[in-house]
Design a protein around this motif. Structure first.
Motif, PDB file in Angstrom:
ATOM      1  N   UNK A 115      31.890  -8.534 -12.936  1.00 20.94           N
ATOM      2  CA  UNK A 115      33.236  -7.941 -12.909  1.00 20.94           C
ATOM      3  C   UNK A 115      33.234  -6.605 -12.172  1.00 20.94           C
ATOM      4  N   UNK A 116      32.246  -5.761 -12.466  1.00 17.90           N
ATOM      5  CA  UNK A 116      32.196  -4.447 -11.812  1.00 17.90           C
ATOM      6  C   UNK A 116      32.006  -4.597 -10.308  1.00 17.90           C
ATOM      7  N   UNK A 117      31.121  -5.514  -9.899  1.00 13.88           N
ATOM      8  CA  UNK A 117      30.915  -5.731  -8.464  1.00 13.88           C
ATOM      9  C   UNK A 117      32.182  -6.270  -7.799  1.00 13.88           C
ATOM     10  N   UNK A 118      32.856  -7.178  -8.508  1.00 13.91           N
ATOM     11  CA  UNK A 118      34.104  -7.707  -7.967  1.00 13.91           C
ATOM     12  C   UNK A 118      35.169  -6.625  -7.843  1.00 13.91           C
ATOM     13  N   UNK A 143      29.994  -6.771   2.737  1.00 14.07           N
ATOM     14  CA  UNK A 143      31.110  -7.596   3.204  1.00 14.07           C
ATOM     15  C   UNK A 143      30.679  -8.888   3.879  1.00 14.07           C
ATOM     16  N   UNK A 144      29.371  -9.205   3.828  1.00 14.45           N
ATOM     17  CA  UNK A 144      28.879 -10.466   4.391  1.00 14.45           C
ATOM     18  C   UNK A 144      28.910 -11.559   3.321  1.00 14.45           C
ATOM     19  N   UNK A 145      28.837 -12.840   3.774  1.00 14.24           N
ATOM     20  CA  UNK A 145      28.770 -13.924   2.797  1.00 14.24           C
ATOM     21  C   UNK A 145      27.553 -13.706   1.915  1.00 14.24           C
ATOM     22  N   UNK A 146      27.743 -13.848   0.632  1.00 14.19           N
ATOM     23  CA  UNK A 146      26.672 -13.547  -0.302  1.00 14.19           C
ATOM     24  C   UNK A 146      25.574 -14.616  -0.250  1.00 14.19           C
ATOM     25  N   UNK A 147      24.321 -14.182  -0.301  1.00 13.94           N
ATOM     26  CA  UNK A 147      23.161 -15.070  -0.334  1.00 13.94           C
ATOM     27  C   UNK A 147      22.225 -14.590  -1.442  1.00 13.94           C
ATOM     28  N   UNK A 148      21.139 -15.340  -1.651  1.00 12.48           N
ATOM     29  CA  UNK A 148      20.115 -14.842  -2.556  1.00 12.48           C
ATOM     30  C   UNK A 148      19.925 -15.674  -3.803  1.00 12.48           C
ATOM     31  N   UNK A 149      19.046 -15.156  -4.687  1.00 10.73           N
ATOM     32  CA  UNK A 149      18.627 -15.947  -5.842  1.00 10.73           C
ATOM     33  C   UNK A 149      19.721 -16.138  -6.887  1.00 10.73           C
ATOM     34  N   UNK A 150      20.827 -15.469  -6.734  1.00  9.82           N
ATOM     35  CA  UNK A 150      21.939 -15.706  -7.664  1.00  9.82           C
ATOM     36  C   UNK A 150      22.385 -17.172  -7.606  1.00  9.82           C
ATOM     37  N   UNK A 151      22.172 -17.810  -6.446  1.00  8.26           N
ATOM     38  CA  UNK A 151      22.620 -19.200  -6.274  1.00  8.26           C
ATOM     39  C   UNK A 151      21.477 -20.218  -6.354  1.00  8.26           C
ATOM     40  N   UNK A 152      20.234 -19.776  -6.587  1.00  6.38           N
ATOM     41  CA  UNK A 152      19.084 -20.691  -6.511  1.00  6.38           C
ATOM     42  C   UNK A 152      19.218 -21.876  -7.450  1.00  6.38           C
ATOM     43  N   UNK A 153      19.484 -21.613  -8.725  1.00  9.88           N
ATOM     44  CA  UNK A 153      19.560 -22.692  -9.708  1.00  9.88           C
ATOM     45  C   UNK A 153      20.697 -23.654  -9.360  1.00  9.88           C
ATOM     46  N   UNK A 154      21.826 -23.098  -8.963  1.00 11.98           N
ATOM     47  CA  UNK A 154      22.995 -23.913  -8.612  1.00 11.98           C
ATOM     48  C   UNK A 154      22.692 -24.796  -7.399  1.00 11.98           C
ATOM     49  N   UNK A 193      35.841   5.738  -4.259  1.00 10.50           N
ATOM     50  CA  UNK A 193      36.328   4.415  -4.658  1.00 10.50           C
ATOM     51  C   UNK A 193      35.609   4.048  -5.954  1.00 10.50           C
ATOM     52  N   UNK A 194      36.382   3.577  -6.932  1.00  8.72           N
ATOM     53  CA  UNK A 194      35.809   3.291  -8.250  1.00  8.72           C
ATOM     54  C   UNK A 194      36.159   1.864  -8.673  1.00  8.72           C
ATOM     55  N   UNK A 245      37.775  -1.725  -2.340  1.00  6.03           N
ATOM     56  CA  UNK A 245      37.471  -1.375  -0.949  1.00  6.03           C
ATOM     57  C   UNK A 245      38.103  -2.340   0.046  1.00  6.03           C
ATOM     58  N   UNK A 246      38.820  -3.349  -0.461  1.00 11.28           N
ATOM     59  CA  UNK A 246      39.307  -4.416   0.413  1.00 11.28           C
ATOM     60  C   UNK A 246      40.737  -4.236   0.898  1.00 11.28           C
ATOM     61  N   UNK A 247      41.160  -5.175   1.741  1.00 10.40           N
ATOM     62  CA  UNK A 247      42.475  -5.095   2.360  1.00 10.40           C
ATOM     63  C   UNK A 247      43.606  -5.373   1.376  1.00 10.40           C
ATOM     64  N   UNK A 248      43.331  -6.206   0.359  1.00 10.30           N
ATOM     65  CA  UNK A 248      44.383  -6.515  -0.617  1.00 10.30           C
ATOM     66  C   UNK A 248      44.753  -5.248  -1.393  1.00 10.30           C
ATOM     67  N   UNK A 249      43.734  -4.501  -1.835  1.00 15.89           N
ATOM     68  CA  UNK A 249      43.998  -3.245  -2.551  1.00 15.89           C
ATOM     69  C   UNK A 249      44.760  -2.272  -1.653  1.00 15.89           C
ATOM     70  N   UNK A 250      44.335  -2.184  -0.404  1.00 21.04           N
ATOM     71  CA  UNK A 250      44.977  -1.273   0.544  1.00 21.04           C
ATOM     72  C   UNK A 250      46.456  -1.623   0.711  1.00 21.04           C
TER      73      UNK A 250
END
Length: 398
Positions: free
Chosen positions: A374-377, A197-208, A6-7, A383-388
């Motif tokens: 973008x790459x992560x998205x 595939x879990x809800x995202x957590x972590x310091x990416x949201x700290x400032x927000x 998967x790419x 890998x998701x159901x929409x692509x499938x």
């Protein structure tokens, strides 16, 4: 030996961010055509395999690109050879060879590494079947353009010879399905979910979360039904799509030819003059800017300030246009992309003021995450159901 990869492929003007079989590769998005190998003596292939992406040489035999031998990415940039790069504001990504050559090269490199990991040896031939999601700038994305770009990959097979010293490995690459989406829209997946595939957590949201007192169990589920005005600042373009949940609102598709690349192009002559070089490529300037310890870093930043201010003002103007069109019915303005890092000191205060005025929240993605959103998205999307479902529908239509 056979693999299925998967790419998720973000083929940017400046940097190539690509997930291949879950492995993130980040390389300057350049290559150069050459006539012969740089080595005259035998090289130990095992020593090359470990850091293969940094010394990648391939020979391409593909119906979608000029056949020949290429240095790819960092190895090309450091070679001193005449580079091929996408020209900011001039090249259409779906019309040039570079995204095809570099994508094939990186997929083949991971196949060689994976084969070596599994068998502790170097096979002569590897076959790789690929499912891929990639993107075009919104200013280039039409049904015809995306179909043309998809065909360039799926028309294969493509044969890639990976050079490990004088040893050669042939990698046959077949794209089972490829989907081209507008840039920025896959980011909704990266905002909400992590790699598992879990809800995202972590310091990416700290400032927000701190800015808007959303502390507690804050995670990516916050964005699942939000109306988001994206501002994806690249080298050659900035995209301003509006999404609601995972849905792209087609009536608000908008992009402009502004970005860090224009500022770099504008500053490049002055920078080259300061360091006494008649010519140096944009990607070299970009590398110096990214490296605070480089001896020319301060000079690069100095020459860039004024051109960046000009680009930031243009981006604010385009955001205002989108807000007016959407009647300010936006929950969050989300800013990311490689250009957002360079512009942060200029753009963030301007956007903060605008968001307070319009009663909108500002999510300015931290630098360590901004480039790969973008790459992560795209990796999550492929890998998701929409692509499938899209793949299944396309197969039935044939």
């Amino acid at each position: 030996m056979q693999f299925h990869f998967f790419v998720g492929n973000d083929n940017g003007n400046s940097e190539h961010d690509i997930f291949v079989d879950g492995k993130l590769i980040q390389q300057p998005n350049v290559n150069c055509a050459v006539d012969e190998l740089p080595w005259s003596e035998e090289q130990a292939p095992e020593g090359i395999v470990k850091n293969l992406q940094d010394q990648l040489i391939v020979t391409i035999d593909s119906p979608s690109a000029r056949p020949g031998m290429y240095y790819i990415g960092k190895f090309a940039l450091d070679s001193g050879e005449l580079l091929d790069a996408m020209q900011v504001g001039l090249d259409y990504k779906y019309d040039v060879d570079l995204p095809i050559v570099n994508t094939l090269g990186q997929i083949a490199s991971v196949a060689v590494q994976k084969a070596f990991e599994e068998d502790k040896g170097i096979p002569e031939m590897i076959e790789v079947q690929v499912d891929m999601a990639t993107a075009l700038p919104i200013t280039q994305h039409t049904d015809e353009a995306s179909a043309k770009f998809e065909r360039k990959f799926t028309v294969g097979p493509h044969y890639v010879t990976v050079h490990l010293g004088k040893l050669r490995v042939t990698v046959k690459v077949v794209f089972d399905y490829a989907k081209v989406v507008p840039e920025a829209t896959p980011v909704t997946f990266a905002l909400q979910k992590d790699e598992e595939g879990n809800w995202r957590e972590g310091d990416i949201f700290d400032e927000f979360a701190n800015s808007y007192e959303l502390q507690g169990n804050f995670n990516g589920s916050y964005f699942k039904d939000k109306r988001i005005l994206h501002t994806d600042i690249g080298d050659g373009s900035t995209e301003y799509p509006i999404t609601e949940g995972n849905k792209l609102l087609r009536q608000f598709v908008h992009g402009s030819n502004h970005g860090a690349g224009y500022a770099i192009e504008e500053a490049l002559n002055e920078f080259n003059g300061l360091i006494h070089l008649p010519d140096s490529p944009r990607q070299f300037f970009s590398d110096v800017i990214k490296n605070p310890t480089h001896k020319y870093h301060a000079k690069a930043i100095k020459t860039l300030r004024r051109p960046l201010e000009g680009q930031a003002k243009q981006i604010i103007t385009n955001i205002r246009k989108q807000l007016t069109k959407a009647r300010n019915e936006i929950d969050v303005i989300c800013v990311y992309g490689g250009g957002s890092i360079l512009m942060r000191s200029i753009l963030h205060p301007m956007l903060k003021e605008l968001c307070e005025e319009r009663e909108i929240k500002l999510l300015y993605i931290p630098p360590q995450y901004a480039v790969t959103m973008n790459a992560k998205g795209l990796d999550a999307f492929v890998r998701g159901k929409i692509y499938e479902a899209l793949k299944e529908r396309a197969k039935q239509a044939v």
